[in-house]
Motif scaffolding. Structure first.
Motif, PDB file in Angstrom:
ATOM      1  N   SER A 122      -9.807  40.134 -14.900  1.00 27.18           N
ATOM      2  CA  SER A 122      -9.329  41.372 -14.318  1.00 27.18           C
ATOM      3  C   SER A 122      -7.988  41.776 -14.908  1.00 27.18           C
ATOM      4  CB  SER A 122      -9.178  41.205 -12.808  1.00 27.18           C
ATOM      5  OG  SER A 122      -8.595  42.343 -12.235  1.00 27.18           O
ATOM      6  N   LYS A 123      -7.791  43.085 -15.029  1.00 23.28           N
ATOM      7  CA  LYS A 123      -6.494  43.586 -15.468  1.00 23.28           C
ATOM      8  C   LYS A 123      -5.506  43.610 -14.308  1.00 23.28           C
ATOM      9  CE  LYS A 123      -7.825  48.463 -15.048  1.00 23.28           C
ATOM     10  NZ  LYS A 123      -8.000  49.699 -15.807  1.00 23.28           N
ATOM     11  N   PHE A 124      -6.011  43.359 -13.101  1.00 25.86           N
ATOM     12  CA  PHE A 124      -5.155  43.362 -11.922  1.00 25.86           C
ATOM     13  C   PHE A 124      -4.698  41.943 -11.619  1.00 25.86           C
ATOM     14  CE2 PHE A 124      -8.012  46.980 -11.511  1.00 25.86           C
ATOM     15  CZ  PHE A 124      -7.073  47.997 -11.502  1.00 25.86           C
ATOM     16  N   ARG A 125      -3.420  41.714 -11.748  1.00 28.00           N
ATOM     17  CA  ARG A 125      -2.838  40.400 -11.532  1.00 28.00           C
ATOM     18  C   ARG A 125      -2.158  40.364 -10.172  1.00 28.00           C
ATOM     19  NH1 ARG A 125      -3.719  37.827 -15.927  1.00 28.00           N
ATOM     20  NH2 ARG A 125      -3.824  38.888 -17.918  1.00 28.00           N
ATOM     21  N   SER A 126      -2.011  39.178  -9.641  1.00 31.73           N
ATOM     22  CA  SER A 126      -1.262  39.038  -8.398  1.00 31.73           C
ATOM     23  C   SER A 126       0.136  38.539  -8.736  1.00 31.73           C
ATOM     24  CB  SER A 126      -1.969  38.089  -7.438  1.00 31.73           C
ATOM     25  OG  SER A 126      -2.091  36.821  -8.021  1.00 31.73           O
ATOM     26  N   TYR A 127       1.064  38.808  -7.858  1.00 31.10           N
ATOM     27  CA  TYR A 127       2.443  38.374  -8.047  1.00 31.10           C
ATOM     28  C   TYR A 127       2.993  37.968  -6.694  1.00 31.10           C
ATOM     29  CZ  TYR A 127       7.446  38.516  -8.971  1.00 31.10           C
ATOM     30  OH  TYR A 127       8.777  38.185  -9.086  1.00 31.10           O
ATOM     31  N   ASN A 128       3.501  36.762  -6.609  1.00 32.37           N
ATOM     32  CA  ASN A 128       4.045  36.250  -5.362  1.00 32.37           C
ATOM     33  C   ASN A 128       5.503  35.827  -5.502  1.00 32.37           C
ATOM     34  OD1 ASN A 128       1.564  36.497  -3.945  1.00 32.37           O
ATOM     35  ND2 ASN A 128       0.829  34.674  -4.993  1.00 32.37           N
ATOM     36  N   GLY A 129       6.158  36.297  -6.539  1.00 34.68           N
ATOM     37  CA  GLY A 129       7.547  35.921  -6.784  1.00 34.68           C
ATOM     38  C   GLY A 129       8.527  36.821  -6.064  1.00 34.68           C
ATOM     39  N   PRO A 130       9.788  36.721  -6.460  1.00 30.96           N
ATOM     40  CA  PRO A 130      10.831  37.549  -5.836  1.00 30.96           C
ATOM     41  C   PRO A 130      10.541  39.046  -6.023  1.00 30.96           C
ATOM     42  CG  PRO A 130      11.803  35.858  -7.240  1.00 30.96           C
ATOM     43  CD  PRO A 130      10.326  35.841  -7.486  1.00 30.96           C
ATOM     44  N   GLU A 131      10.953  39.836  -5.047  1.00 33.57           N
ATOM     45  CA  GLU A 131      10.768  41.284  -5.105  1.00 33.57           C
ATOM     46  C   GLU A 131      11.575  41.892  -6.249  1.00 33.57           C
ATOM     47  OE1 GLU A 131      11.708  45.251  -2.389  1.00 33.57           O
ATOM     48  OE2 GLU A 131      12.188  43.267  -1.616  1.00 33.57           O
ATOM     49  N   VAL A 132      10.969  42.818  -6.967  1.00 35.29           N
ATOM     50  CA  VAL A 132      11.696  43.600  -7.964  1.00 35.29           C
ATOM     51  C   VAL A 132      12.469  44.671  -7.202  1.00 35.29           C
ATOM     52  CG1 VAL A 132      11.515  45.153  -9.946  1.00 35.29           C
ATOM     53  CG2 VAL A 132      10.003  43.161  -9.780  1.00 35.29           C
ATOM     54  N   THR A 133      13.795  44.623  -7.293  1.00 34.81           N
ATOM     55  CA  THR A 133      14.642  45.542  -6.539  1.00 34.81           C
ATOM     56  C   THR A 133      15.115  46.728  -7.375  1.00 34.81           C
ATOM     57  OG1 THR A 133      16.590  44.214  -7.069  1.00 34.81           O
ATOM     58  CG2 THR A 133      15.453  43.741  -4.980  1.00 34.81           C
ATOM     59  N   ARG A 134      15.023  46.602  -8.694  1.00 30.73           N
ATOM     60  CA  ARG A 134      15.449  47.680  -9.586  1.00 30.73           C
ATOM     61  C   ARG A 134      14.839  47.445 -10.954  1.00 30.73           C
ATOM     62  NH1 ARG A 134      21.459  48.912 -11.959  1.00 30.73           N
ATOM     63  NH2 ARG A 134      21.226  46.736 -12.488  1.00 30.73           N
ATOM     64  N   VAL A 135      14.554  48.540 -11.624  1.00 31.41           N
ATOM     65  CA  VAL A 135      14.098  48.508 -13.011  1.00 31.41           C
ATOM     66  C   VAL A 135      15.169  49.215 -13.830  1.00 31.41           C
ATOM     67  CG1 VAL A 135      12.296  49.245 -14.626  1.00 31.41           C
ATOM     68  CG2 VAL A 135      11.676  48.556 -12.287  1.00 31.41           C
ATOM     69  N   ARG A 136      15.501  48.633 -14.982  1.00 29.54           N
ATOM     70  CA  ARG A 136      16.456  49.263 -15.897  1.00 29.54           C
ATOM     71  C   ARG A 136      15.801  49.401 -17.266  1.00 29.54           C
ATOM     72  NH1 ARG A 136      20.863  45.348 -16.588  1.00 29.54           N
ATOM     73  NH2 ARG A 136      19.474  43.831 -15.640  1.00 29.54           N
ATOM     74  N   LEU A 137      16.018  50.530 -17.910  1.00 38.63           N
ATOM     75  CA  LEU A 137      15.566  50.736 -19.277  1.00 38.63           C
ATOM     76  C   LEU A 137      16.774  51.073 -20.130  1.00 38.63           C
ATOM     77  CD1 LEU A 137      13.393  51.159 -21.492  1.00 38.63           C
ATOM     78  CD2 LEU A 137      13.357  53.564 -20.801  1.00 38.63           C
ATOM     79  N   TYR A 138      16.970  50.297 -21.193  1.00 36.72           N
ATOM     80  CA  TYR A 138      18.019  50.550 -22.166  1.00 36.72           C
ATOM     81  C   TYR A 138      17.335  51.101 -23.417  1.00 36.72           C
ATOM     82  CZ  TYR A 138      20.894  47.899 -18.992  1.00 36.72           C
ATOM     83  OH  TYR A 138      21.572  47.463 -17.870  1.00 36.72           O
ATOM     84  N   ASP A 168       5.909  50.970  -5.652  1.00 35.94           N
ATOM     85  CA  ASP A 168       6.326  52.366  -5.531  1.00 35.94           C
ATOM     86  C   ASP A 168       7.600  52.417  -4.697  1.00 35.94           C
ATOM     87  OD1 ASP A 168       4.008  52.907  -6.903  1.00 35.94           O
ATOM     88  OD2 ASP A 168       3.035  54.001  -5.275  1.00 35.94           O
ATOM     89  N   GLY A 169       8.516  53.288  -5.091  1.00 32.44           N
ATOM     90  CA  GLY A 169       9.801  53.410  -4.406  1.00 32.44           C
ATOM     91  C   GLY A 169      10.909  52.610  -5.053  1.00 32.44           C
ATOM     92  N   THR A 170      10.572  51.752  -6.014  1.00 33.02           N
ATOM     93  CA  THR A 170      11.591  50.959  -6.713  1.00 33.02           C
ATOM     94  C   THR A 170      12.418  51.886  -7.595  1.00 33.02           C
ATOM     95  OG1 THR A 170      10.118  49.037  -6.760  1.00 33.02           O
ATOM     96  CG2 THR A 170      11.990  49.024  -8.293  1.00 33.02           C
ATOM     97  N   PRO A 171      13.754  51.803  -7.522  1.00 29.87           N
ATOM     98  CA  PRO A 171      14.577  52.640  -8.400  1.00 29.87           C
ATOM     99  C   PRO A 171      14.460  52.194  -9.861  1.00 29.87           C
ATOM    100  CG  PRO A 171      15.957  51.386  -6.850  1.00 29.87           C
ATOM    101  CD  PRO A 171      14.539  51.018  -6.589  1.00 29.87           C
ATOM    102  N   ILE A 172      14.510  53.178 -10.756  1.00 32.54           N
ATOM    103  CA  ILE A 172      14.558  52.895 -12.188  1.00 32.54           C
ATOM    104  C   ILE A 172      15.712  53.696 -12.778  1.00 32.54           C
ATOM    105  CG2 ILE A 172      12.698  54.576 -12.619  1.00 32.54           C
ATOM    106  CD1 ILE A 172      12.062  52.923 -15.203  1.00 32.54           C
ATOM    107  N   ASP A 173      16.600  52.998 -13.450  1.00 33.51           N
ATOM    108  CA  ASP A 173      17.730  53.620 -14.133  1.00 33.51           C
ATOM    109  C   ASP A 173      17.468  53.571 -15.625  1.00 33.51           C
ATOM    110  OD1 ASP A 173      19.252  54.074 -11.745  1.00 33.51           O
ATOM    111  OD2 ASP A 173      19.736  51.936 -11.733  1.00 33.51           O
ATOM    112  N   ILE A 174      17.515  54.728 -16.258  1.00 35.65           N
ATOM    113  CA  ILE A 174      17.216  54.827 -17.685  1.00 35.65           C
ATOM    114  C   ILE A 174      18.504  55.238 -18.399  1.00 35.65           C
ATOM    115  CG2 ILE A 174      15.785  55.916 -19.444  1.00 35.65           C
ATOM    116  CD1 ILE A 174      13.733  56.486 -17.162  1.00 35.65           C
ATOM    117  N   TYR A 175      18.959  54.338 -19.272  1.00 32.54           N
ATOM    118  CA  TYR A 175      20.216  54.514 -19.999  1.00 32.54           C
ATOM    119  C   TYR A 175      19.950  54.875 -21.457  1.00 32.54           C
ATOM    120  CZ  TYR A 175      21.834  51.835 -15.977  1.00 32.54           C
ATOM    121  OH  TYR A 175      22.085  51.385 -14.699  1.00 32.54           O
ATOM    122  N   ALA A 176      20.855  55.692 -22.010  1.00 36.34           N
ATOM    123  CA  ALA A 176      20.728  56.054 -23.421  1.00 36.34           C
ATOM    124  C   ALA A 176      20.847  54.808 -24.267  1.00 36.34           C
ATOM    125  CB  ALA A 176      21.811  57.061 -23.813  1.00 36.34           C
TER     126      ALA A 176
END
Length: 158
Positions: A13-29, A150-158
């Motif tokens: 399956s392409k659908f994986r499970s995850y039981n680790g720590p919550e992702v609180t923010r996504v950052r893109l550099y 859904d609802g996780t903040p994502i900050d996208i930096y130049a």
């Protein structure tokens, strides 16, 4: 025996499970072509990425090939994406819409983190090929899809 292993691998399956720590923010550099998933205690995962085919600058208009910059949220998921799986980014925000409208142009939309690179493109090599999205490998988007809500903040930096 090899045929059976190949058959079973095709059923994975392409659908994986995850039981680790919550992702609180996504950052893109963007300049580093690096996606970072943060938890409360620090970095959980990092991924090399490909960006829009015109990676310099903030996305302003539909078709400009740029990846947005700024503060957004993960706002949707697409299990039937043409690019394996995808999670949506809340671009355009009100300021993006106002700027584009003032210029008499549409702001564009449908910005996602997704897998499924085009044949011959390797996002681990940080190649830019999307229309403004953030591209990772299929295996990596499976992880991101499982980890980021859904609802996780994502900050996208130049």
């Amino acid at each position: 025996m090899g045929g059976m292993a190949a058959f079973l691998a095709g059923c994975a399956s392409k659908f994986r499970s995850y039981n680790g720590p919550e992702v609180t923010r996504v950052r893109l550099y963007k300049s580093e072509r690096l996606l970072v998933l943060d938890g409360a205690q620090g970095v959980l995962k990092t991924y090399p990425v490909g960006l829009g085919f015109a990676p310099e600058g903030h996305k302003q208009f539909e078709g400009d090939g740029r990846t947005p910059e700024g503060a957004y949220t993960i706002d949707r998921r697409n299990p039937d994406s043409l690019f394996h799986l995808s999670v949506g980014i809340s671009y355009p925000n009100d300021a993006d819409v106002a700027f584009a409208e003032a210029q008499g142009k549409p702001p564009g939309g449908d910005i996602f983190i997704h897998g499924g690179p085009r044949k011959g493109i390797d996002p681990t090599n940080k190649q830019d090929w999307t229309a403004g999205c953030i591209a990772v490998t299929d295996r990596q988007i499976e992880d991101v899809y499982a980890m980021v809500r859904d609802g996780t903040p994502i900050d996208i930096y130049a």
